[in-house]
Scaffold this active site. Structure first.
Site, PDB file in Angstrom:
ATOM      1  CB  CYS A 116      -0.969  -0.145   1.106  1.00 21.21           C
ATOM      2  SG  CYS A 116      -2.104  -1.536   1.109  1.00 21.21           S
ATOM      3  CG  HIS A 256      -3.207   3.406   1.969  1.00 20.30           C
ATOM      4  ND1 HIS A 256      -3.419   3.005   0.812  1.00 20.30           N
ATOM      5  CD2 HIS A 256      -3.317   2.402   2.989  1.00 20.30           C
ATOM      6  CE1 HIS A 256      -3.978   1.823   0.902  1.00 20.30           C
ATOM      7  NE2 HIS A 256      -3.662   1.434   1.977  1.00 20.30           N
ATOM      8  CG  ASN A 286      -6.694  -0.620   0.916  1.00 18.74           C
ATOM      9  OD1 ASN A 286      -5.926  -0.274  -0.081  1.00 18.74           O
ATOM     10  ND2 ASN A 286      -6.154  -1.344   2.048  1.00 18.74           N
TER      11      ASN A 286
HETATM   12  O1  UT7 Z   1      -3.749  -1.247   3.352  1.00 18.97           O
HETATM   13  C1  UT7 Z   1      -3.033  -2.245   3.892  1.00 18.97           C
HETATM   14  C2  UT7 Z   1      -2.899  -1.903   5.482  1.00 18.97           C
HETATM   15  N1  UT7 Z   1      -4.147  -2.770   5.793  1.00 18.97           N
HETATM   16  C3  UT7 Z   1      -4.868  -2.077   7.051  1.00 18.97           C
HETATM   17  O2  UT7 Z   1      -4.563  -1.229   7.411  1.00 18.97           O
HETATM   18  C4  UT7 Z   1      -5.893  -2.829   7.749  1.00 18.97           C
HETATM   19  C5  UT7 Z   1      -6.001  -2.642   9.168  1.00 18.97           C
HETATM   20  N2  UT7 Z   1      -6.985  -3.361   9.718  1.00 18.97           N
HETATM   21  C6  UT7 Z   1      -8.220  -2.976   9.771  1.00 18.97           C
HETATM   22  O3  UT7 Z   1      -8.604  -2.163   8.818  1.00 18.97           O
HETATM   23  C7  UT7 Z   1      -9.205  -3.898  10.875  1.00 18.97           C
HETATM   24  O4  UT7 Z   1      -8.480  -4.573  11.637  1.00 18.97           O
HETATM   25  C8  UT7 Z   1     -10.218  -4.549   9.861  1.00 18.97           C
HETATM   26  C9  UT7 Z   1     -11.330  -3.814   9.302  1.00 18.97           C
HETATM   27  C10 UT7 Z   1      -9.414  -5.786   9.045  1.00 18.97           C
HETATM   28  C11 UT7 Z   1     -11.023  -5.495  11.160  1.00 18.97           C
HETATM   29  O5  UT7 Z   1     -11.781  -4.590  11.998  1.00 18.97           O
HETATM   30  P1  UT7 Z   1     -11.590  -4.839  13.546  1.00 18.97           P
HETATM   31  O6  UT7 Z   1     -12.297  -3.612  14.133  1.00 18.97           O
HETATM   32  O7  UT7 Z   1     -10.033  -4.849  13.953  1.00 18.97           O
HETATM   33  O8  UT7 Z   1     -12.217  -6.207  13.928  1.00 18.97           O
HETATM   34  P2  UT7 Z   1     -11.505  -7.460  14.397  1.00 18.97           P
HETATM   35  O9  UT7 Z   1     -10.586  -8.016  13.611  1.00 18.97           O
HETATM   36  O10 UT7 Z   1     -11.238  -6.910  15.692  1.00 18.97           O
HETATM   37  O11 UT7 Z   1     -12.873  -8.324  14.602  1.00 18.97           O
HETATM   38  C12 UT7 Z   1     -13.714  -8.157  15.485  1.00 18.97           C
HETATM   39  C13 UT7 Z   1     -15.036  -9.012  15.286  1.00 18.97           C
HETATM   40  C14 UT7 Z   1     -14.552 -10.507  15.211  1.00 18.97           C
HETATM   41  O12 UT7 Z   1     -15.494 -11.136  15.883  1.00 18.97           O
HETATM   42  P3  UT7 Z   1     -15.371 -11.845  17.337  1.00 18.97           P
HETATM   43  O13 UT7 Z   1     -14.341 -12.672  17.378  1.00 18.97           O
HETATM   44  O14 UT7 Z   1     -15.370 -10.344  18.072  1.00 18.97           O
HETATM   45  O15 UT7 Z   1     -16.670 -12.371  17.679  1.00 18.97           O
HETATM   46  C15 UT7 Z   1     -14.660 -10.744  13.830  1.00 18.97           C
HETATM   47  O16 UT7 Z   1     -14.771 -12.058  13.476  1.00 18.97           O
HETATM   48  O17 UT7 Z   1     -15.603  -8.950  14.142  1.00 18.97           O
HETATM   49  C16 UT7 Z   1     -15.828  -9.982  13.324  1.00 18.97           C
HETATM   50  N3  UT7 Z   1     -15.612  -9.746  11.889  1.00 18.97           N
HETATM   51  C17 UT7 Z   1     -16.820  -9.374  11.233  1.00 18.97           C
HETATM   52  N4  UT7 Z   1     -17.974  -9.309  11.610  1.00 18.97           N
HETATM   53  C18 UT7 Z   1     -18.983  -8.719  10.340  1.00 18.97           C
HETATM   54  C19 UT7 Z   1     -14.445  -9.468  11.049  1.00 18.97           C
HETATM   55  N5  UT7 Z   1     -14.884  -9.015   9.962  1.00 18.97           N
HETATM   56  C20 UT7 Z   1     -16.210  -8.977   9.856  1.00 18.97           C
HETATM   57  C21 UT7 Z   1     -16.885  -8.754   8.896  1.00 18.97           C
HETATM   58  N6  UT7 Z   1     -18.533  -8.641   9.257  1.00 18.97           N
HETATM   59  N7  UT7 Z   1     -16.707  -8.403   7.649  1.00 18.97           N
END
Ligand code: UT7
Length: 334
Positions: A116, A256, A286
């Site tokens: 990225c 970004h 993204n």
């Molecule tokens: O550009 C390259 C660099 N990449 C980035 O900068 C990405 C950085 N990371 C992020 O943007 C975020 O971490 C994500 C958007 C990928 C995920 O968001 P988060 O707030 O960090 O969610 P999480 O991974 O902590 O997950 C929270 C909960 C989990 O459920 P439990 O374990 O709490 O029951 C996930 O399984 O949300 C769940 N979850 C979803 N629920 C509904 C994960 N993805 C989804 C989804 N829909 N699409």
């Protein structure tokens, strides 16, 4: 001798027509529009359709858009650098393919791979060829067909990424415009959190790697998020301090577009109000190397000559960095 700066003198962009909405993703996987919007700020992303189409085809549209706007013959371009994580092929470089398809028959070119952060790495590299006097017309492309490496059964990555890209023209000026400073960083230890497991020389493609879905993006979202929030904000603050910029003298943050929450954290650290922050993640998601040139493309007619723009990015590698750009032209009002 007067110092030569590399000014951005034109921008082109391209996004595919097909819109993959959150509503459509809700039908494909266990997710909701509400979750996606709250956690990422994304409403829809564009997907490139059509057999045999790849990153180069989007880049060619962006390059043609740029050259048409500038009224420049493709043969005048001396160098094209393409930042991409989804090259058309392992080799040759996508830059070569773009030059061939867009008629840049006098240009040489190569690809830059920095996930990225690729566009700011490539823009910095292109800047050197102008500043040294080696070239007078350099195009820098940032483009990705992320849909080609996304597993649409993985709700943690499928909701984030989209396809698209853009291109900028760099030309020399002895005035104080252009890419004036950069802070670029890498930390290879971060590679474990964001990568593609197979398809490289360590693990070439086999039936097994395909069955195991190892040709898709692997991301540990939270680990990446944590590192991104801190480091993107740090480099943005650093480039401001190095150049004696303040929240009042910075007109725009071009960040970004990975997650609206990461963008907000960076803007907050810089002390910038929301109206100075470029955001199009809601419409494109993204697009990896595509996000920053797409920001410039969409905001071009809002920029004024002399505006101070800070660009900041973060990505797999880890890679991250920030650029200070003084905008070199006014776009005539339509
Ligand atoms: O550009 C390259 C660099 N990449 C980035 O900068 C990405 C950085 N990371 C992020 O943007 C975020 O971490 C994500 C958007 C990928 C995920 O968001 P988060 O707030 O960090 O969610 P999480 O991974 O902590 O997950 C929270 C909960 C989990 O459920 P439990 O374990 O709490 O029951 C996930 O399984 O949300 C769940 N979850 C979803 N629920 C509904 C994960 N993805 C989804 C989804 N829909 N699409």
């Amino acid at each position: 001798m007067q110092k030569i700066h590399a000014a951005i003198t034109g921008v082109g962009g391209y996004v595919p027509e097909y819109r993959l909405t959150n509503a459509e993703l809700e039908k494909m996987m266990d997710t909701t529009d509400e979750w996606i919007q709250t956690r990422t700020g994304i409403k829809e992303r564009r997907i490139q359709k059509g057999e045999g189409k790849g990153s180069s085809d989007m880049a060619v549209e962006a390059v043609k858009n740029l050259l048409d706007k500038k009224g420049i013959d493709p043969k005048e371009i001396e160098l094209l650098i393409c930042a991409t994580t989804t090259p058309d092929m392992q080799f040759p470089a996508t830059a070569n393919i773009i030059c061939d398809k867009a008629g840049l028959s006098n240009a040489w070119g190569y690809d830059v791979s920095a996930a990225c952060s690729g566009f700011i790495f490539a823009l910095t590299t292109g800047t050197q060829f102008i500043e040294t006097g080696k070239h007078k017309k350099v195009i820098v492309v940032g483009v990705d067909k992320m849909s080609s490496i996304i597993n649409y059964e993985d709700r943690t990555t499928a909701i984030i990424f989209g396809d698209g890209g853009g291109a900028v023209l760099l030309e020399p000026t002895t005035e104080e415009y252009g890419v004036l400073d950069s802070v670029l960083r890498t930390d290879g230890a971060g590679r474990v959190h964001l990568h593609q497991k197979a398809g490289g020389s360590v693990k070439p493609a086999t039936m097994e790697t395909v069955m195991n879905k190892e040709h898709y993006v692997y991301q540990e979202g939270q680990a990446v998020f944590k590192f991104a929030v801190k480091n993107m904000a740090d480099v943005a603050a650093d480039i401001m301090a190095r150049n004696n910029l303040t929240a009042d003298t910075v007109q725009w943050l071009a960040p970004h577009q990975a997650n609206k929450r990461i963008i907000s954290a960076t803007a907050e650290r810089m002390g910038l109000p929301a109206e100075k922050v470029i955001i199009n993640i809601d419409r494109y998601g993204n697009t990896t190397n595509g996000t920053l040139p797409l920001c410039l493309w969409e905001w071009e007619d809002k920029f004024r000559k002399g505006d101070n723009i800070v660009m900041a990015a973060f990505g797999g590698g880890f890679t991250w960095g920030a650029l200070y750009i003084k905008w070199a032209y006014d776009t005539p009002k339509k």
